[in-house]
Design a protein around this motif. Structure first.
Motif, PDB file in Angstrom:
ATOM      1  N   ARG A 168     -11.222  44.704  31.921  1.00  9.72           N
ATOM      2  CA  ARG A 168     -11.338  44.903  30.476  1.00  9.72           C
ATOM      3  C   ARG A 168      -9.990  45.281  29.859  1.00  9.72           C
TER       4      ARG A 168
ATOM      5  N   THR B 154     -15.635  46.809  21.877  1.00  5.29           N
ATOM      6  CA  THR B 154     -14.758  46.359  22.964  1.00  5.29           C
ATOM      7  C   THR B 154     -14.610  47.416  24.048  1.00  5.29           C
TER       8      THR B 154
ATOM      9  N   GLU C 142     -18.374  46.219  28.382  1.00  3.55           N
ATOM     10  CA  GLU C 142     -18.089  44.919  29.001  1.00  3.55           C
ATOM     11  C   GLU C 142     -18.798  43.753  28.324  1.00  3.55           C
TER      12      GLU C 142
ATOM     13  N   ARG D  67     -17.120  41.058  26.041  1.00  2.00           N
ATOM     14  CA  ARG D  67     -16.256  40.104  26.752  1.00  2.00           C
ATOM     15  C   ARG D  67     -17.092  39.030  27.436  1.00  2.00           C
TER      16      ARG D  67
END
Length: 386
Positions: free
Chosen positions: A29, A346, A349, A352
């Protein structure tokens, strides 16, 4: 029917999971958000021999069976799908050279490609030609013992590291149908006129670069013609892309699995109204559906991979890529819903995973085009349902 991995495959998967849990998940990340290239992860994959997964053993590769190949991309994508892309394009190009290269081309490139000392990718897509590869405009004109190449390639993974880069070109632009005039050239990165012009900004699929490449009067020795044969480039590329669809299906499973893991873990610890949210039926229904779809996608991906082992499998790999990629996106969205507002942050996880999942329905042929591929395979009787 045996729906289990064999002992070797299970042990291999265990090694991959340990690597992903130890080397990828803790940093993915942060590195993705800062745009940091995963140099250490790439080295770790090379140390494990993963750059040789489609290279024959005689050249120092692992020469994995298609199911084990799928396991690699499932597990790495569970950690970070962008990193799997580094290995994916490299592996397809290695298979292209292993299947169709001359003995000299294989001996020159495959041993170093297997170790990761050399890396590669594949130059197919252009500004006006993506899924429709027959529409490419890059040309290669024969000039004595060289080809002179002119054109532009887009969305090239590993562009800044690929040496050589297999590039699909038209050696006979007037050929009809167009595929009869298409060939593949192995272009080395230090050739004059070969320029990586820019990195293309992306919503997701970070960790690896996706670049535009300009080919401006690039003189390529005739000995770099893949297989030393003109007019077979389309067939050569399509034979490798069967494995590419297994790659995308497996990456999709990895994304979906991670979405499931994140949703389940969050449902066990997040509290609302004095109870963990996993006690609420609405959340339980999402978790159950998510787990069911992930397992169905995994079986579909492995089924398609096994079909590749048995021979040509356009229909099976097309089905798997369609189904698994759509499960990945659904899984990411459902995981975001389980997280509520935090799913949009963000700091977690799942946002993403959502950004990465979207690409899976586009890469290696859009799902709508692949549906026509599956239908044609059914009409020809090459794929049988039931």
């Amino acid at each position: 029917m045996d729906f289990q991995l064999d002992d070797v495959q299970r042990e291999f998967r265990s090694l991959l999971r340990d690597f992903v849990d130890r080397e990828i998940i803790p940093v993915a990340r942060e590195w993705e958000q800062t745009g940091r290239y995963p140099t250490e992860i790439v080295k770790g994959m090379a140390d494990m021999g993963l750059f040789g997964i489609t290279v024959p053993e005689e050249f120092g590769g692992l020469d994995l069976d298609p199911v084990s190949f799928a396991i690699v991309f499932e597990e790495i994508s569970r950690g970070w799908m962008g990193v799997a892309g580094i290995l994916g394009s490299h592996s397809l190009a290695c298979r292209l050279i292993a299947m169709h290269g001359t003995a000299e081309q294989q001996q020159r490139y495959l041993p170093e490609l297997a170790t990761g000392r050399r890396r590669t990718g594949i130059g197919l897509t252009e500004p006006d030609a993506g899924t429709d590869l027959q529409g490419i405009r890059t040309t290669a004109r024969r000039d004595g013992d060289h080809y002179v190449v002119n054109g532009t390639k887009m969305w090239i993974t590993n562009a800044r590291y690929a040496n050589p880069l297999p590039v699909l070109v038209k050696t006979d632009p007037a050929a009809s149908p167009a595929h009869r005039g298409m060939s593949v050239l192995l272009i080395e990165s230090d050739t004059e006129g070969f320029t990586v012009t820019k990195d293309i900004p992306k919503l997701g699929y970070k960790g690896t670069e996706s670049c535009e490449i300009l080919l401006d009067n690039v003189r390529v020795p005739a000995g770099q013609l893949l297989g030393d044969v003109e007019g077979k480039g389309m067939q050569q590329v399509l034979s490798a892309l069967e494995w590419g669809r297994v790659n995308i299906a497996a990456r999709s499973v990895g994304i979906a699995q991670r979405a499931h893991d994140e949703a389940l873990a969050y449902a066990k610890q997040r509290k609302a109204f004095g109870r963990v949210i996993g006690d609420f039926q609405a959340i339980q229904l999402k978790l159950a559906s998510l787990a069911t779809q992930v397992q169905a996608a995994r079986l579909m991906a492995y089924w398609a991979a096994d079909a590749v082992r048995r021979g040509r499998a356009d229909g099976e790999t097309g089905m798997a890529k369609i189904f698994c990629s759509e499960v990945a996106l659904e899984a990411a969205i459902d995981a975001m819903k389980v997280h509520g507002g935090y799913g949009y942050s963000t700091e977690f996880e799942v946002e993403r995973l959502y950004r990465d999942a979207i690409l899976m329905s586009i890469g290696e042929g859009t799902n709508d085009v692949l549906r026509t591929v599956v239908a044609k395979s059914l009409m020809r009787g090459e794929t049988v349902v039931g």
